[in-house]
Write a protein that holds these residues in place. Structure first.
Motif, short mmCIF file in Angstrom:
data_model
loop_
_atom_site.label_atom_id
_atom_site.label_comp_id
_atom_site.label_asym_id
_atom_site.label_seq_id
_atom_site.Cartn_x
_atom_site.Cartn_y
_atom_site.Cartn_z
N VAL A 86 -6.61 35.27 76.31
CA VAL A 86 -6.23 36.31 77.27
C VAL A 86 -5.59 35.67 78.51
O VAL A 86 -4.58 36.16 79.02
CB VAL A 86 -7.44 37.18 77.65
N ALA A 87 -6.15 34.56 79.00
CA ALA A 87 -5.58 33.89 80.18
C ALA A 87 -4.16 33.42 79.91
O ALA A 87 -3.26 33.58 80.76
CB ALA A 87 -6.46 32.71 80.58
N ARG A 88 -3.92 32.88 78.75
CA ARG A 88 -2.57 32.41 78.42
C ARG A 88 -1.60 33.58 78.23
O ARG A 88 -0.44 33.47 78.61
CB ARG A 88 -2.62 31.51 77.19
N ALA A 89 -2.08 34.67 77.66
CA ALA A 89 -1.24 35.86 77.54
C ALA A 89 -0.91 36.41 78.93
O ALA A 89 0.23 36.78 79.21
CB ALA A 89 -1.94 36.92 76.69
N ARG A 90 -1.90 36.46 79.82
CA ARG A 90 -1.68 36.91 81.20
C ARG A 90 -0.62 36.06 81.89
O ARG A 90 0.31 36.57 82.50
CB ARG A 90 -3.00 36.82 81.97
N ASP A 91 -0.74 34.74 81.76
CA ASP A 91 0.22 33.84 82.40
C ASP A 91 1.62 34.02 81.82
O ASP A 91 2.61 33.97 82.56
CB ASP A 91 -0.25 32.39 82.25
N ALA A 92 1.71 34.22 80.52
CA ALA A 92 3.02 34.43 79.89
C ALA A 92 3.66 35.72 80.38
O ALA A 92 4.87 35.77 80.62
CB ALA A 92 2.88 34.44 78.36
N ALA A 93 2.86 36.77 80.54
CA ALA A 93 3.39 38.04 81.07
C ALA A 93 3.88 37.84 82.50
O ALA A 93 4.96 38.32 82.87
CB ALA A 93 2.32 39.13 81.00
N ARG A 94 3.11 37.15 83.29
CA ARG A 94 3.52 36.87 84.68
C ARG A 94 4.82 36.06 84.69
O ARG A 94 5.75 36.36 85.43
CB ARG A 94 2.43 36.11 85.42
N ASP A 95 4.90 35.03 83.85
CA ASP A 95 6.09 34.18 83.78
C ASP A 95 7.32 34.96 83.34
O ASP A 95 8.45 34.60 83.70
CB ASP A 95 5.86 32.99 82.85
N ALA A 96 7.12 36.01 82.56
CA ALA A 96 8.23 36.85 82.09
C ALA A 96 8.66 37.86 83.16
O ALA A 96 9.60 38.63 82.94
CB ALA A 96 7.84 37.58 80.81
N GLY A 97 7.97 37.90 84.30
CA GLY A 97 8.33 38.81 85.38
C GLY A 97 7.57 40.12 85.40
O GLY A 97 7.89 41.01 86.19
N CYS A 98 6.57 40.25 84.54
CA CYS A 98 5.78 41.48 84.54
C CYS A 98 4.90 41.53 85.78
O CYS A 98 4.47 40.50 86.30
CB CYS A 98 4.91 41.56 83.29
N GLU A 99 4.65 42.72 86.25
CA GLU A 99 3.78 42.92 87.41
C GLU A 99 2.38 43.36 87.02
O GLU A 99 1.43 43.12 87.75
CB GLU A 99 4.41 43.97 88.33
N TRP A 100 2.25 44.02 85.88
CA TRP A 100 0.97 44.58 85.45
C TRP A 100 0.67 44.19 84.02
O TRP A 100 1.56 44.17 83.17
CB TRP A 100 0.99 46.11 85.53
N LEU A 101 -0.61 43.91 83.77
CA LEU A 101 -1.08 43.70 82.41
C LEU A 101 -2.15 44.74 82.12
O LEU A 101 -3.15 44.82 82.82
CB LEU A 101 -1.67 42.29 82.25
N HIS A 102 -1.91 45.54 81.11
CA HIS A 102 -2.81 46.64 80.73
C HIS A 102 -3.62 46.24 79.50
O HIS A 102 -3.14 45.50 78.65
CB HIS A 102 -2.00 47.89 80.34
N VAL A 103 -4.82 46.79 79.41
CA VAL A 103 -5.63 46.61 78.21
C VAL A 103 -6.52 47.84 78.02
O VAL A 103 -7.01 48.40 78.99
CB VAL A 103 -6.49 45.32 78.28
N ASP A 104 -6.68 48.24 76.80
CA ASP A 104 -7.65 49.27 76.41
C ASP A 104 -8.68 48.59 75.52
O ASP A 104 -8.35 47.67 74.77
CB ASP A 104 -6.98 50.39 75.62
N PHE A 105 -9.92 49.06 75.58
CA PHE A 105 -10.96 48.43 74.78
C PHE A 105 -12.12 49.39 74.59
O PHE A 105 -12.26 50.37 75.31
CB PHE A 105 -11.44 47.13 75.43
N GLU A 106 -12.96 49.06 73.63
CA GLU A 106 -14.17 49.83 73.38
C GLU A 106 -15.22 49.47 74.44
O GLU A 106 -15.22 48.35 74.96
CB GLU A 106 -14.69 49.54 71.98
N PRO A 107 -16.11 50.40 74.77
CA PRO A 107 -17.08 50.17 75.84
C PRO A 107 -17.90 48.88 75.72
O PRO A 107 -18.18 48.23 76.73
CB PRO A 107 -17.99 51.40 75.78
#
Length: 132
Positions: A86-107
């Motif tokens: 998840v941390a590496r995915a977050r960093d990749a999204a940031r590096d691509a210029g994204c401002e927000w990272l969304h996630v949905d999950f079970e409780p």
């Protein structure tokens, strides 16, 4: 244990099916072949030749990335691999210029996403990737 994390590594649909089944999920053959073309990218975790974890990033082509399908092989869980994916995915999204990272999950996954991965509590769950 030396885990090798890879960005956009070549993965076969059969590998994703096997990983999904190994972590207790219901696999749908052909899913990865369809989903891959809509991804910003994906992070995979490997121990030597063994494929042990995965997280996919979809996006809107601009400010929003979406964390999808993170999974770690059942025999490799509770070793920090999912958190690192998840941390590496977050960093990749940031590096691509994204401002927000969304996630949905079970409780039952709330402690993982909120406590281990840094998501905040909202109706959708998101991380602000850019200051301001």
């Amino acid at each position: 244990m030396k885990i090798d994390y890879r960005w956009r590594a070549e993965l076969a649909d059969a590998q994703l099916v096997a990983l999904t089944e190994a972590h207790g999920g219901n696999a749908e053959p052909g899913w990865w072949d369809r989903a891959r073309r809509h991804s910003l990218g994906w992070v995979s975790a490997h121990d030597g030749d063994e494929f042990v974890g995965f997280a996919n990033l979809a996006w809107d082509g601009a400010d929003h990335a979406f964390l999808l399908d993170p999974k770690v092989h059942a025999g490799w869980q509770h070793r920090g691999i999912g958190t690192e994916l998840v941390a590496r995915a977050r960093d990749a999204a940031r590096d691509a210029g994204c401002e927000w990272l969304h996630v949905d999950f079970e409780p039952h996954l709330k402690p993982f996403y909120f406590d281990s991965c840094g998501f905040t509590s909202t109706d959708a769950g998101l991380i602000r990737l850019a200051a301001g």
